[in-house]
Motif scaffolding. Sequence first.
Motif: not given
Lengths: 471, 471
Positions: A107, A184-187, A189, B351-356, B381, B384, B386, B421-423
């Motif tokens: 990530e 949060k590990r978000l790009r 948000d 959006s969520v962390p890339l690894s999930v 995207h 991102d 997203n 853990g997303g938005s």
Amino acid sequence: MTLNPVTPEFVSQLRAQLPGPCFGEVTPGYLEEPRGRWRGQAGLLLRPGTTEEAATVVRMAHEARVPVVPYGGGTGLVGGQIATEGPAPVLLSLERMRAVRGIWPEENVMVAEAGAILSDIRDAASGVDRLFPLTIAAKGSAQIGGNLATNAGGLNVLRYGNARDLCLGIEAILPNGEIFHGLKRLRKDNSGYDLRNLLIGSEGSLGLITAAALKLFPKPSSEGTALMVVPSPEAALSLLALARDHLGEGISAFELMHRTGLEFLNETMPDVRLPFADLPDWFVLIDIGLARGLDPAGALEALFAEALDKGLASDGLIAQSDAQRQAFWAVRESIPEANRRIGSVSSHDISVPLSVVSDFIARGNEAIAALGPYRVNCFGHLGDGNLHYNVFAPMGEMRGAYVAQRDAVKRTVHDLVHQMGGSVSAEHGVGRLKVEDLERYGDPAKLSAMRAIKAALDPRGIMNPGVILRG
Amino acid sequence: MTLNPVTPEFVSQLRAQLPGPCFGEVTPGYLEEPRGRWRGQAGLLLRPGTTEEAATVVRMAHEARVPVVPYGGGTGLVGGQIATEGPAPVLLSLERMRAVRGIWPEENVMVAEAGAILSDIRDAASGVDRLFPLTIAAKGSAQIGGNLATNAGGLNVLRYGNARDLCLGIEAILPNGEIFHGLKRLRKDNSGYDLRNLLIGSEGSLGLITAAALKLFPKPSSEGTALMVVPSPEAALSLLALARDHLGEGISAFELMHRTGLEFLNETMPDVRLPFADLPDWFVLIDIGLARGLDPAGALEALFAEALDKGLASDGLIAQSDAQRQAFWAVRESIPEANRRIGSVSSHDISVPLSVVSDFIARGNEAIAALGPYRVNCFGHLGDGNLHYNVFAPMGEMRGAYVAQRDAVKRTVHDLVHQMGGSVSAEHGVGRLKVEDLERYGDPAKLSAMRAIKAALDPRGIMNPGVILRG
């Protein structure tokens, strides 16, 4: 707003809530700062080991109206970590919260606690073949929490941005002791007001950052460094534009230096090997990192050839080994220390729009010369329009005789910066040093809004009082 | 807090202060929004021609406690521009403030007024051989002020960041009518709290952005585009990592699409030529822009060869001309319109962390299937994290029968996002649509701080009431 000192009663309340290792001894180092201008005071040193313990400290200080001064690596240059006035505060050091909580290389994210040392974070990233690009001279002792609280800049801003640009989320204690869980590990948000960026750069006056989700980057496949002698700062800017044309985002750093910096190195740090036999008036350090399949030395040679042809450079050295790269960088990274050894009359961390950089230097030098026979060491992050414009007593003279003029020197430089659309606080922050400057040069509507925000989030004024805004 | 409607007396007070062209007619378009879910109301349409006129409007509305709803291009997808409740507000449109006030190509900076259309800004940058990278499907009518107020994302975030990352400074009207003069063209400016980023993304609820200093970039020397068929979203993420390894920051966009999107195009927009004979389950669009001396088609071929070898791609098309690049992009850019023509039961900008990401898609699809025979068009995207995870009625069935389940569908998706853990608001903002979601999923300490900030800066609650926070 009346703040209370740390009383024995307050200490025993804290002792009832916090484990023993939270209580530390206020050794002299905690009350000093790198420039030796101020000496701080502390009623108590607290070193929480967890976010919850840090929240307890802030909540109890809020209840008791006791001031809290967050303490990171202590490397700040504007007195943000030094309380000289008011009741002796709780010094809240993050030194025990230095864990890397997690790394997600896939990530490009790391979550680290605020007390982690910047160079340790860089090493941890490197350990998973990633880059955390923030780098400053004080990287060996500065903590990431302080870097974020002050929105540190440094050497790689041109390519990777300031500290705030490298942060995806934070965990923080708000002034009432509540924990903001924003790691949060978000790009992307867009869920409400940007509390993260409000706390970043607030220098501990709106809350205490306890951890951060940090952006990592793929390591460039290959890197290269060059020194090029330029005829003027203006030519240096044209060279930067040419370098961008050649290399796109491949330019990691573009640093301008002046002969005065080399003279200071000669004078105070003779171990630093100077790469020029004849000291040039102006020169730049260019650092590049390229993707696969590109040859940095070749790219720098091509750039130098065209720069020479266009009169933008007259001499150049391209590092042929890692040792040479490090030697070039040692010149740039030793200049702040050389400045400290000489001892400035007044130092200025300023930024101006790129197109007036050259004009600013010319007019600044003229105005300073009119004040006296000063030496100016002007250097910095040219690509960011960020110069450290530092003014020194004449060679061979003690600065003592000139310190009386410090305010006049500072005012001259800052007035000019303001007049040219710049900032008198580019990357070091406001701290306690530049509160008056902010009042003088800051936008009145912004200042009113800042005071309203401070009063709304910290109605008792306990968080780092006197920093950024008058307490 | 009681707000007042626009009264004839208020209108005549405004007429005494503002020139005639400020007063416009509320045509139906001002009260509609792209998804046709709400219909707004307006007591008066005001179209200031200058910052001072805009400040007069806000100041007088503040004095009279009349709500103000800022109106940009009207393209927002969360109802931020549509007031359905409370007294009919002043609709404050920036449509007459669309000047580019200045361009400094050598600084890579443009200053534009908030009403400037995004595509006009992109064209103005292009006219001086620079790139303004923000691009969204609605670029032909969206205004930069709205893009900043909502912190728009779009197609180039991976490389260049969100709208906030592209902004160096703003001019804005605070809720009491004061003008914040913050249009500095500086890359570094640590002078106090980050009011710029607080207003960016506040969707007009903390003030009205009237102009912005925008970052420009050198245009990449050459560009290339490819479509690659991937076996899974997980493989797509590995392909992205491989692409970064090959090309560093050269990747401008990395968009994931699903077969459902192609089916929707077939069904509703047969003019859009599909590049595949057999529709693949998952595929990505990769767009790159490289510095001098690099060949995009060659780079994409090398990437594809390695991806094929590693099982990360099974088929690929590399654009051989600008027309082909545009055709590839037309597929991606037409999907939102095809979605609108089909008509979703519920759309989710998450959006969520890339690894999930991959896990999220699998679990989301399973949960939605448990609710009914829905079709899911998941695209977005990828770089991102997203995704636009949009849920539709089964093929051949009207959505009417399913709309009753809208809340259950939305809740299912949003609960999962939150849990991972997303938005639930990645790039479209909160507006009026997601106020409840923010209350449900938002961090309590952050929400308290947001309410305190809103009350501090807009004590009468006149600015876009009901947006982000309950009015």
